[in-house]
Design an enzyme around this catalytic site. Structure first.
Site, PDB file in Angstrom:
ATOM      1  N   ASP A  10       3.100   5.187   3.392  1.00 31.64           N
ATOM      2  CA  ASP A  10       2.545   5.608   2.102  1.00 31.64           C
ATOM      3  C   ASP A  10       2.073   7.063   2.149  1.00 31.64           C
ATOM      4  O   ASP A  10       1.763   7.591   3.218  1.00 31.64           O
ATOM      5  CB  ASP A  10       1.374   4.672   1.741  1.00 31.64           C
ATOM      6  CG  ASP A  10       1.028   4.743   0.258  1.00 31.64           C
ATOM      7  OD1 ASP A  10       1.868   5.213  -0.539  1.00 31.64           O
ATOM      8  OD2 ASP A  10      -0.088   4.327  -0.100  1.00 31.64           O
ATOM      9  N   ASN A  58       7.755  -1.256  -6.812  1.00 31.83           N
ATOM     10  CA  ASN A  58       8.140   0.155  -6.968  1.00 31.83           C
ATOM     11  C   ASN A  58       9.226   0.368  -8.027  1.00 31.83           C
ATOM     12  O   ASN A  58       9.451   1.502  -8.466  1.00 31.83           O
ATOM     13  CB  ASN A  58       8.581   0.770  -5.630  1.00 31.83           C
ATOM     14  CG  ASN A  58       7.443   0.988  -4.646  1.00 31.83           C
ATOM     15  OD1 ASN A  58       7.616   0.886  -3.438  1.00 31.83           O
ATOM     16  ND2 ASN A  58       6.254   1.305  -5.146  1.00 31.83           N
TER      17      ASN A  58
HETATM   18  C1  IPE Z   1       3.406   0.494  -0.842  1.00 28.28           C
HETATM   19  O1  IPE Z   1       3.035   1.726  -1.365  1.00 28.28           O
HETATM   20  C2  IPE Z   1       4.883   0.372  -0.842  1.00 28.28           C
HETATM   21  C3  IPE Z   1       5.594   1.268   0.044  1.00 28.28           C
HETATM   22  C4  IPE Z   1       5.063   2.093   0.920  1.00 28.28           C
HETATM   23  C5  IPE Z   1       7.020   1.200  -0.041  1.00 28.28           C
HETATM   24  P1  IPE Z   1       2.623   1.893  -2.892  1.00 28.28           P
HETATM   25  O2  IPE Z   1       2.254   3.312  -3.076  1.00 28.28           O
HETATM   26  O3  IPE Z   1       3.681   1.347  -3.773  1.00 28.28           O
HETATM   27  O4  IPE Z   1       1.355   0.933  -2.982  1.00 28.28           O
HETATM   28  P2  IPE Z   1       0.150   0.902  -4.007  1.00 28.28           P
HETATM   29  O5  IPE Z   1       0.757   1.091  -5.376  1.00 28.28           O
HETATM   30  O6  IPE Z   1      -0.755   2.015  -3.641  1.00 28.28           O
HETATM   31  O7  IPE Z   1      -0.475  -0.436  -3.787  1.00 28.28           O
HETATM   32  C1  IPE Z   2       5.248   5.882  -0.381  1.00 28.02           C
HETATM   33  O1  IPE Z   2       4.757   7.042  -0.933  1.00 28.02           O
HETATM   34  C2  IPE Z   2       6.709   5.698  -0.625  1.00 28.02           C
HETATM   35  C3  IPE Z   2       7.008   4.673  -1.635  1.00 28.02           C
HETATM   36  C4  IPE Z   2       6.147   3.863  -2.190  1.00 28.02           C
HETATM   37  C5  IPE Z   2       8.380   4.572  -2.063  1.00 28.02           C
HETATM   38  P1  IPE Z   2       4.184   7.086  -2.415  1.00 28.02           P
HETATM   39  O2  IPE Z   2       5.261   7.546  -3.321  1.00 28.02           O
HETATM   40  O3  IPE Z   2       3.538   5.799  -2.793  1.00 28.02           O
HETATM   41  O4  IPE Z   2       3.089   8.226  -2.246  1.00 28.02           O
HETATM   42  P2  IPE Z   2       1.660   8.279  -2.941  1.00 28.02           P
HETATM   43  O5  IPE Z   2       0.946   7.023  -2.552  1.00 28.02           O
HETATM   44  O6  IPE Z   2       1.908   8.389  -4.391  1.00 28.02           O
HETATM   45  O7  IPE Z   2       1.036   9.491  -2.336  1.00 28.02           O
HETATM   46 MG    MG Z   3       1.624   5.097  -2.603  1.00 29.52          MG
END
Ligand code: IPE
Ligand code: IPE
Ligand code: MG
Length: 236
Positions: A10, A58
Site C-alpha cells: 500500500d 479496487n
Molecule cells: C489494499 O489497499 C489493497 C491493495 C494493496 C491491493 P487499499 O488502498 O485498497 O486499502 P484501503 O482502501 O486503504 O483499505
Molecule cells: C496500493 O497503493 C496499490 C493498490 C491498492 C492497487 P494505493 O493506490 O492504495 O496507494 P494509497 O493508499 O492511495 O497511497
Molecule cells: Mg491504499
C-alpha cells in the site's frame, strides 16, 4: 525461518502525490519494487511471497487508474518471465482470475503455465482478490465437488482455497501505515504476525524487508498456549 511472507503493498498513491506525480506513476514505481523485494526474500531463504496487488474493492477506483493496474499486470508477467525462469521462481495468482481483462490475460496465463514446475520460490499475486470472495469460492467448490456428507474439518476446508499447497503466512507486512486488513487472506492469517510500516510501497526494499524479519524474530509466538521457560513454576 519464515516460509511465507504476505505483503499488502500500500501507499503507491501517496508516494506519487508527495512527489507531485500521478497515482499511475506511483503504481509503476510500485510494480518495479516487486522483483526487488522478491529477489531479496528468495535470497533470505523465504519460499513463498503473496503480494496484494489488486483487491475486489479496487474495481471502484477511476477507470484510468484501473486500466494502468491491468497494464502493469501484463508488463510484470511479460517482462519478468525470463528472470523468473532463471531464478526457478513459480508465478501464480490468487483471486478471481476470470476478472482479468483480455489485455493481461494471455501474459498472465503464459507466466503461470511456463513457471508451473519451478520450485525455488513462489510469487503468488493476489489480484481481484478478496478474503471473503476466497472463502465463498471454497464453499461453492465444496458444494460442487465434495462427495462426502461428513462435517468439513478445517484441514479439509483449506484444500478448497485458491492455493492449498501454499502454507499459511507466518508474517504479514503492510506498507503505507494503515492499521487494517482490507479483506486480505482472511482465512490464512489467523495466526500471522503483523508488521505495519509507514514506508510507502515504492520505498520498501531489501533493508525494509530485513527490518520486518528482525521484528518477527523477536516475537513470542504462543498460538494460544504458553511458552514457559523451562524451570518456571506451573500451576498443578
Ligand atoms: C489494499 O489497499 C489493497 C491493495 C494493496 C491491493 P487499499 O488502498 O485498497 O486499502 P484501503 O482502501 O486503504 O483499505
Ligand atoms: C496500493 O497503493 C496499490 C493498490 C491498492 C492497487 P494505493 O493506490 O492504495 O496507494 P494509497 O493508499 O492511495 O497511497
Ligand atoms: Mg491504499
Amino acid at each position: 525461518m519464515i516460509q511465507h511472507v504476505a505483503i499488502i503493498m500500500d501507499g503507491n498513491g501517496r508516494w506519487a502525490t508527495s512527489r507531485g506525480l500521478s497515482r499511475s506513476d506511483g503504481h509503476r514505481a510500485g510494480a518495479k519494487q516487486i522483483s526487488v523485494v522478491a529477489d531479496a526474500a528468495r535470497k533470505m531463504g523465504i519460499k513463498y511471497m503473496t503480494i496484494y496487488a489488486f483487491s475486489t474493492e479496487n474495481w471502484k477506483r477511476p477507470q484510468p487508474e484501473v486500466a494502468t493496474l491491468m497494464s502493469l499486470l501484463r508488463e510484470f508477467t511479460t517482462d519478468t518471465l525470463d528472470q523468473m525462469m532463471e531464478n526457478n521462481v513459480r508465478f501464480c495468482i490468487s483471486g478471481r482470475v476470470e476478472d482479468i481483462p483480455l489485455i493481461a490475460r494471455n501474459s498472465v496465463f503464459n507466466a503461470i503455465e511456463k513457471t508451473r514446475n519451478n520450485d525455488g520460490f513462489t510469487i503468488n499475486v493476489a489480484f481481484s482478490y478478496g478474503g471473503r470472495a476466497e472463502i465463498v469460492y471454497a464453499v461453492n467448490k465444496i458444494l460442487k465437488e465434495r462427495k462426502s456428507d461428513k462435517p468439513v474439518t478445517e484441514e479439509e476446508f483449506r484444500n478448497y482455497l485458491y492455493h492449498p499447497e501454499i502454507p499459511d503466512p507466518e508474517l504479514m507486512i503492510r506498507t503505507g501505515g494503515e492499521l487494517r486488513i482490507s479483506n486480505f487472506l482472511l482465512w490464512q492469517i489467523s495466526y500471522a504476525e503483523l508488521y505495519v510500516t509507514p514506508v510507502f510501497w515504492p520505498d520498501f526494499g531489501a533493508d525494509e524487508l530485513r527490518k520486518a524479519l528482525e521484528s518477527f524474530a523477536g516475537r513470542d509466538r504462543r498460538f494460544g498456549g504458553l511458552n514457559l521457560p523451562s524451570g518456571d513454576a506451573v500451576d498443578k
